[in-house]
Design a protein around this motif. Structure first.
Motif, PDB file in Angstrom:
ATOM      1  N   GLU A   2      90.990  36.171   9.591  1.00  0.00           N
ATOM      2  CA  GLU A   2      89.629  36.688   9.699  1.00  0.00           C
ATOM      3  C   GLU A   2      88.820  35.943  10.763  1.00  0.00           C
ATOM      4  OE1 GLU A   2      87.704  36.863   5.950  1.00  0.00           O
ATOM      5  OE2 GLU A   2      89.433  37.770   4.910  1.00  0.00           O
ATOM      6  N   HIS A   3      89.387  34.881  11.321  1.00  0.00           N
ATOM      7  CA  HIS A   3      88.691  34.097  12.360  1.00  0.00           C
ATOM      8  C   HIS A   3      89.639  33.865  13.529  1.00  0.00           C
ATOM      9  CE1 HIS A   3      85.252  33.062   9.698  1.00  0.00           C
ATOM     10  NE2 HIS A   3      86.174  33.157   8.753  1.00  0.00           N
ATOM     11  N   ARG A  27      93.045  26.229  14.881  1.00  0.00           N
ATOM     12  CA  ARG A  27      93.336  25.469  13.666  1.00  0.00           C
ATOM     13  C   ARG A  27      94.520  24.543  13.915  1.00  0.00           C
ATOM     14  NH1 ARG A  27      91.627  30.262  12.821  1.00  0.00           N
ATOM     15  NH2 ARG A  27      93.654  31.043  13.512  1.00  0.00           N
ATOM     16  N   ALA A  49      88.456  20.561   7.156  1.00  0.00           N
ATOM     17  CA  ALA A  49      88.388  21.210   5.838  1.00  0.00           C
ATOM     18  C   ALA A  49      89.528  20.708   4.964  1.00  0.00           C
ATOM     19  CB  ALA A  49      88.461  22.721   5.995  1.00  0.00           C
ATOM     20  N   GLY A  78      86.645  20.614   0.273  1.00  0.00           N
ATOM     21  CA  GLY A  78      85.892  21.529   1.108  1.00  0.00           C
ATOM     22  C   GLY A  78      85.743  20.931   2.504  1.00  0.00           C
ATOM     23  N   ALA A  89      80.610  25.953   5.911  1.00  0.00           N
ATOM     24  CA  ALA A  89      81.143  27.098   5.166  1.00  0.00           C
ATOM     25  C   ALA A  89      82.080  27.932   6.033  1.00  0.00           C
ATOM     26  CB  ALA A  89      79.995  27.955   4.636  1.00  0.00           C
ATOM     27  N   ASP A  90      81.698  28.152   7.307  1.00  0.00           N
ATOM     28  CA  ASP A  90      82.558  28.927   8.211  1.00  0.00           C
ATOM     29  C   ASP A  90      83.889  28.213   8.450  1.00  0.00           C
ATOM     30  OD1 ASP A  90      80.664  30.913   8.458  1.00  0.00           O
ATOM     31  OD2 ASP A  90      79.745  30.033  10.252  1.00  0.00           O
ATOM     32  N   ALA A 107      90.946  28.740   5.226  1.00  0.00           N
ATOM     33  CA  ALA A 107      91.587  29.470   4.135  1.00  0.00           C
ATOM     34  C   ALA A 107      92.057  30.856   4.567  1.00  0.00           C
ATOM     35  CB  ALA A 107      90.628  29.584   2.953  1.00  0.00           C
ATOM     36  N   ALA A 108      91.339  31.496   5.486  1.00  0.00           N
ATOM     37  CA  ALA A 108      91.671  32.857   5.916  1.00  0.00           C
ATOM     38  C   ALA A 108      91.699  32.908   7.437  1.00  0.00           C
ATOM     39  CB  ALA A 108      90.653  33.849   5.344  1.00  0.00           C
ATOM     40  N   VAL A 154      85.475  26.073   6.391  1.00  0.00           N
ATOM     41  CA  VAL A 154      86.312  26.160   5.191  1.00  0.00           C
ATOM     42  C   VAL A 154      86.923  27.556   5.074  1.00  0.00           C
ATOM     43  CG1 VAL A 154      86.291  26.056   2.670  1.00  0.00           C
ATOM     44  CG2 VAL A 154      85.052  24.333   3.993  1.00  0.00           C
ATOM     45  N   HIS A 155      86.114  28.583   5.349  1.00  0.00           N
ATOM     46  CA  HIS A 155      86.627  29.955   5.265  1.00  0.00           C
ATOM     47  C   HIS A 155      87.682  30.211   6.337  1.00  0.00           C
ATOM     48  CE1 HIS A 155      86.531  34.422   5.465  1.00  0.00           C
ATOM     49  NE2 HIS A 155      86.376  34.298   4.156  1.00  0.00           N
ATOM     50  N   ALA A 156      87.484  29.689   7.527  1.00  0.00           N
ATOM     51  CA  ALA A 156      88.467  29.873   8.595  1.00  0.00           C
ATOM     52  C   ALA A 156      89.777  29.168   8.268  1.00  0.00           C
ATOM     53  CB  ALA A 156      87.907  29.349   9.909  1.00  0.00           C
TER      54      ALA A 156
END
Length: 505
Positions: A80-81, A86, A53, A58, A69-70, A76-77, A72-74
């Motif tokens: 929540e994951h 990472r 990501a 993106g 999408a999962d 950034a946050a 990129v969200h992981a």
């Protein structure tokens, strides 16, 4: 594809070491092929999904694609994951989601090895990046010089027929160039359906996207994110045929002058788009515009349009790639050709309205030409061929036809735009517009301090809900003030109460 077993990965001894070596070998072989293969191999080794990501692009690589999408969200946050692993890698974030049966030690080993290989690939790409960037800048200069055929032959893409141009400026251009290069992954591979050129000619960031008539919006999204992150202002023009690259280049610069921190990317088609023009009667408007612009070639019209959009000759010169003296000389020649004082604010507003007029239908164009020829003959007999003034047979720029703004729709538009201004704001704004948005001479004529005038102009911008820094907005406000004028809007009529203060009415 073979899969790694689910037991023995964290054990010490020969078997655990053998599994780690096998995983490293598989990742190394994948890295020699491409970044996408490396991410796919990492996903296979952890029996889950893997995403690289980037904060601008993106998901750079994703296996499977549905996990983008999962990932990129992981990245950034991360809170929540918690099940994801990472790891920073080559300016991006590597995100792995291992299966529940995969030991954490194995997932950590795969993530570390994959990130290290991504760093190696990134460093190798950085070694070649300087030469590639210089090549891209050279290709952009060739396009601007009119050598489109040579560029397409170099790229080997016979389907590359159109171009979309972005021009970005700001204080952080070098870093933005590196980030955009990494995010866009520009390639000049032959026989591609699209090609993105990124260069920095003349100290600004230029992106030229070559395609066959349309694009998927990927570069626009990248430029938008980049502008927000690095506080850049950008203009976009196109798509236009490759032969009109210089036109797109100058239009993008003109659009950039309308960009603000609230709207960092401005499309050239949106610059100068008049809210008044759709309200004007189509036939008289088209006839008047055709008559006004009759002496001008397309090149003349483009120069004037860029000048009026940017709001100054030096900015127009920079947008057109000409010297300021050349632009001044050409505008003087066009002023004589049109028989009008192009330094007058009203004439500029009328000219911009004419340049933004829709093209007349053939019947209207023929009628305008016939009417112009008849008027030419009449004026030649009555006045002779006098020097100076408007050329015979052409409509004058100093005033609009009576049937153009004398409509209920146009009056309602003007009242809705400037009708709520208080007298002192209206007089100050009119004076400032007559002085081409220069505060010092306007303040001197109004006999107020420059700071006072600046405060009044801020109030005007708030009341009008318009960006008065945009030259095209100023032109329309000027027309609205003229259409709603009940008095002279004279600076001597500015309400006062002793000294340099004013009295509210």
């Amino acid at each position: 594809m073979s899969s790694t077993g689910t037991t023995g990965h964290g054990a010490t001894g020969p078997r655990g070491a053998r599994h780690e070596r096998e995983a490293a070998d598989r990742l190394l072989r994948a890295a020699t092929r491409s970044g996408a293969h490396l991410i796919a191999e990492a996903a296979s080794l952890v029996q889950g999904w893997a995403v690289l990501a980037d904060p601008i692009a993106g998901a750079v690589y994703s296996t499977p694609a549905a996990a983008a999408a999962d990932g990129v969200h992981a990245a950034a946050a991360p809170l929540e994951h918690p099940h994801c692993t990472r790891h920073p890698a080559a300016g991006a974030v590597l995100v792995l989601a291992p299966a529940a049966t995969v030991p954490p030690e194995h997932a950590c080993h795969v993530a570390t090895t994959t990130a290290a290989l991504l760093e190696v690939r990134g460093r190798r790409a950085a070694e070649l990046r300087g030469e590639q960037m210089r090549l891209h800048t050279t290709l952009i200069r060739l396009l601007l010089a009119g050598h489109a055929a040579a560029v397409t032959e170099t790229l080997g893409g016979n389907r590359l027929t159109h171009v979309t141009v972005y021009r970005l400026s700001g204080a952080d251009l070098p870093a933005a160039h590196e980030v955009l290069w990494r995010a866009a992954r520009p390639s000049i591979a032959p026989h591609a359906d699209a090609c993105t050129l990124i260069g920095r000619p003349d100290g600004e960031l230029v992106v030229a996207e070559l395609h066959h008539g349309g694009d998927d919006g990927r570069i626009l999204r990248l430029v938008s994110r980049l502008s927000e992150r690095h506080h850049l202002l950008a203009g976009m023009a196109g798509p236009l045929p490759l032969a009109e690259m210089s036109t797109a280049h100058s239009d993008a610069a003109a659009a950039r002058h309308s960009a603000t921190p609230d709207c960092r990317v401005v499309l050239a088609d949106a610059v100068g788009t008049s809210r008044l023009a759709p309200l004007l009667p189509a036939a008289p408007y088209a006839r008047w515009a055709a008559s006004v612009l009759r002496p001008l070639s397309p090149a003349h019209q483009h120069l004037l349009l860029v000048w009026l959009r940017t709001g100054s000759k030096p900015r127009a010169a920079a947008a057109l790639g000409l010297s300021a003296g050349t632009v001044r000389a050409r505008i003087r020649d066009l002023s004589r050709l049109l028989g009008a004082d192009l330094e007058d604010a009203t004439v500029q507003a009328h000219l911009l309205l004419a340049l933004r007029a829709p093209a007349p239908c053939p019947d209207l164009a023929d009628a305008a030409a016939d009417a112009a020829d008849d008027a030419d003959a009449d004026l030649s007999r009555s006045r002779g061929r006098s020097s100076g003034g408007c050329p015979p047979g052409l409509a004058r720029l100093e005033a609009l036809p009576d049937d153009l703004l004398d409509t209920e729709a146009a009056r309602s538009w003007a009242v809705g735009l400037v009708g709520g201004l208080e007298p002192h704001l209206r007089i100050a704004l009119s004076c400032w517009l007559r002085h081409h948005a220069r505060t010092a001479p306007a303040a001197a004529e109004l006999h107020v301090h420059r700071t006072t005038l600046a405060c009044w102009l801020t109030q005007c911008a708030d009341r009008l809900a318009r960006n008065l820094g945009d030259a095209t907005v100023r032109a329309e406000v000027h027309l609205a003030l003229k259409a709603t004028r009940n008095g002279p809007d004279d600076p001597t009529a500015l309400p006062r109460r002793g000294g340099r203060t004013y009295r509210r009415l």
